[in-house]
Enzyme design. Structure first.
Site, PDB file in Angstrom:
ATOM      1  N   CYS A  10      -4.063   0.625  -2.572  1.00 41.10           N
ATOM      2  CA  CYS A  10      -3.928  -0.611  -1.795  1.00 41.10           C
ATOM      3  C   CYS A  10      -2.829  -1.498  -2.374  1.00 41.10           C
ATOM      4  O   CYS A  10      -2.508  -1.417  -3.565  1.00 41.10           O
ATOM      5  CB  CYS A  10      -5.227  -1.393  -1.805  1.00 41.10           C
ATOM      6  SG  CYS A  10      -6.553  -0.669  -0.849  1.00 41.10           S
TER       7      CYS A  10
ATOM      8  N   GLU B 191      -2.933  -4.657  -3.061  1.00 41.24           N
ATOM      9  CA  GLU B 191      -3.426  -5.565  -4.098  1.00 41.24           C
ATOM     10  C   GLU B 191      -3.462  -4.866  -5.453  1.00 41.24           C
ATOM     11  O   GLU B 191      -3.056  -5.416  -6.473  1.00 41.24           O
ATOM     12  CB  GLU B 191      -4.838  -6.057  -3.749  1.00 41.24           C
ATOM     13  CG  GLU B 191      -4.926  -6.834  -2.448  1.00 41.24           C
ATOM     14  CD  GLU B 191      -5.170  -5.959  -1.218  1.00 41.24           C
ATOM     15  OE1 GLU B 191      -4.672  -4.818  -1.179  1.00 41.24           O
ATOM     16  OE2 GLU B 191      -5.848  -6.438  -0.298  1.00 41.24           O
TER      17      GLU B 191
ATOM     18  N   CYS C   8     -10.185  -4.982   0.252  1.00 45.99           N
ATOM     19  CA  CYS C   8     -11.318  -4.050   0.234  1.00 45.99           C
ATOM     20  C   CYS C   8     -12.165  -4.296  -1.015  1.00 45.99           C
ATOM     21  O   CYS C   8     -11.763  -4.996  -1.950  1.00 45.99           O
ATOM     22  CB  CYS C   8     -10.822  -2.599   0.286  1.00 45.99           C
ATOM     23  SG  CYS C   8     -10.257  -1.959  -1.299  1.00 45.99           S
TER      24      CYS C   8
ATOM     25  N   ASN D 155       0.845  -1.195   0.000  1.00 42.06           N
ATOM     26  CA  ASN D 155       0.000   0.000   0.000  1.00 42.06           C
ATOM     27  C   ASN D 155       0.877   1.241   0.000  1.00 42.06           C
ATOM     28  O   ASN D 155       1.965   1.263   0.599  1.00 42.06           O
ATOM     29  CB  ASN D 155      -1.016  -0.002   1.154  1.00 42.06           C
ATOM     30  CG  ASN D 155      -0.407  -0.151   2.530  1.00 42.06           C
ATOM     31  OD1 ASN D 155       0.638  -0.757   2.700  1.00 42.06           O
ATOM     32  ND2 ASN D 155      -1.063   0.413   3.530  1.00 42.06           N
ATOM     33  N   ILE D 156       0.401   2.250  -0.703  1.00 43.30           N
ATOM     34  CA  ILE D 156       1.156   3.500  -0.856  1.00 43.30           C
ATOM     35  C   ILE D 156       0.207   4.643  -0.507  1.00 43.30           C
ATOM     36  O   ILE D 156      -0.728   4.933  -1.275  1.00 43.30           O
ATOM     37  CB  ILE D 156       1.686   3.653  -2.307  1.00 43.30           C
ATOM     38  CG1 ILE D 156       2.530   2.427  -2.696  1.00 43.30           C
ATOM     39  CG2 ILE D 156       2.503   4.946  -2.439  1.00 43.30           C
ATOM     40  CD1 ILE D 156       2.884   2.357  -4.171  1.00 43.30           C
ATOM     41  N   GLU D 157       0.417   5.231   0.669  1.00 40.44           N
ATOM     42  CA  GLU D 157      -0.506   6.277   1.141  1.00 40.44           C
ATOM     43  C   GLU D 157      -0.075   7.658   0.664  1.00 40.44           C
ATOM     44  O   GLU D 157       1.005   7.832   0.092  1.00 40.44           O
ATOM     45  CB  GLU D 157      -0.609   6.206   2.670  1.00 40.44           C
ATOM     46  CG  GLU D 157      -1.198   4.872   3.100  1.00 40.44           C
ATOM     47  CD  GLU D 157      -1.546   4.806   4.573  1.00 40.44           C
ATOM     48  OE1 GLU D 157      -1.081   5.652   5.365  1.00 40.44           O
ATOM     49  OE2 GLU D 157      -2.307   3.875   4.925  1.00 40.44           O
TER      50      GLU D 157
ATOM     51  N   CYS E 228     -10.586  -3.388  -4.441  1.00 39.95           N
ATOM     52  CA  CYS E 228      -9.593  -4.362  -4.906  1.00 39.95           C
ATOM     53  C   CYS E 228     -10.271  -5.641  -5.399  1.00 39.95           C
ATOM     54  O   CYS E 228      -9.833  -6.249  -6.373  1.00 39.95           O
ATOM     55  CB  CYS E 228      -8.586  -4.674  -3.801  1.00 39.95           C
ATOM     56  SG  CYS E 228      -7.457  -3.288  -3.504  1.00 39.95           S
TER      57      CYS E 228
HETATM   58  N1  THU Z   1      -5.241  -1.462   2.506  1.00 38.55           N
HETATM   59  C1  THU Z   1      -4.656  -2.295   1.580  1.00 38.55           C
HETATM   60  O1  THU Z   1      -3.577  -1.992   1.053  1.00 38.55           O
HETATM   61  N2  THU Z   1      -5.292  -3.445   1.266  1.00 38.55           N
HETATM   62  C2  THU Z   1      -6.398  -3.911   1.887  1.00 38.55           C
HETATM   63  O2  THU Z   1      -6.846  -4.996   1.572  1.00 38.55           O
HETATM   64  C3  THU Z   1      -7.046  -3.112   2.932  1.00 38.55           C
HETATM   65  C4  THU Z   1      -6.511  -1.739   3.115  1.00 38.55           C
HETATM   66  C5  THU Z   1      -4.505  -0.256   2.903  1.00 38.55           C
HETATM   67  C6  THU Z   1      -5.082   1.032   2.447  1.00 38.55           C
HETATM   68  C7  THU Z   1      -4.525   1.991   3.505  1.00 38.55           C
HETATM   69  O3  THU Z   1      -3.203   2.366   3.133  1.00 38.55           O
HETATM   70  C8  THU Z   1      -4.432   1.150   4.760  1.00 38.55           C
HETATM   71  O4  THU Z   1      -4.459  -0.197   4.314  1.00 38.55           O
HETATM   72  C9  THU Z   1      -5.534   1.407   5.753  1.00 38.55           C
HETATM   73  O5  THU Z   1      -6.784   1.305   5.161  1.00 38.55           O
END
Ligand code: THU
Length: 140
Positions: free
Chosen positions: A54, A56, A94, A43-45, A97
């Site tokens: 996300c 995935e 989520c 994941n890259i915020e 994804c």
């Molecule tokens: N996130 C994912 O990368 N994959 C998931 O299946 C659930 C959520 C990430 C998004 C965000 O960076 C952090 O988790 C919190 O929601």
């Protein structure tokens, strides 16, 4: 044959590269293409929140952008601050994804592995986690 143990291991490796300074929820994914290649994603915020991607989708978009559009399985790991083994939970993908998986994968055969540790993981098909999914087939 899917080497699910290797896939889970690669998801943990990808999780180490998670960029999540806002949620501290670190996610890693390893996506197996039908070409045998494994595409890793984290994941890259973003400070503006909505551009966050996300793990995935990072893996899928890497693969598709490199020309691979058919897949057999994905392994996913995630937890707050990487989550230590004793407090790890299964991290389910989520809805967005799941919909991206639906675009490129056969819901009856595509496998989704959710792992707490390298030895503790559960297996689903995409159809099990996204029943009645909508895809391009609906538009035919
Ligand atoms: N996130 C994912 O990368 N994959 C998931 O299946 C659930 C959520 C990430 C998004 C965000 O960076 C952090 O988790 C919190 O929601």
């Amino acid at each position: 044959m899917i080497n699910e143990k290797l896939l889970v291991k690669k998801a943990f490796e990808a999780q180490k590269r998670s960029y999540a300074p806002y949620s501290n929820f670190n996610v890693g994914a390893a996506l197996l293409g039908t070409n045998g290649k494994i595409y890793e994603g984290c994941n890259i915020e973003n400070a503006a929140f909505t551009p966050t991607n996300c793990a995935e989708r990072t893996a899928f978009f890497k693969a598709v952008s490199e020309g691979q559009k058919e897949f057999s399985a994905i392994a996913i790991v995630g937890g707050k601050n990487g989550a230590k083994e004793d407090e790890a939970e299964y991290c389910a993908p989520c809805g967005v994804c799941r919909q991206v998986m639906m675009e490129f994968c056969n819901p009856k055969t595509f496998k989704v592995y959710l792992a707490k540790t390298e030895d503790d993981y559960i297996e689903y098909t995409l159809e099990e986690i996204l029943p009645l999914g909508f895809s391009g087939k609906n538009l035919d």
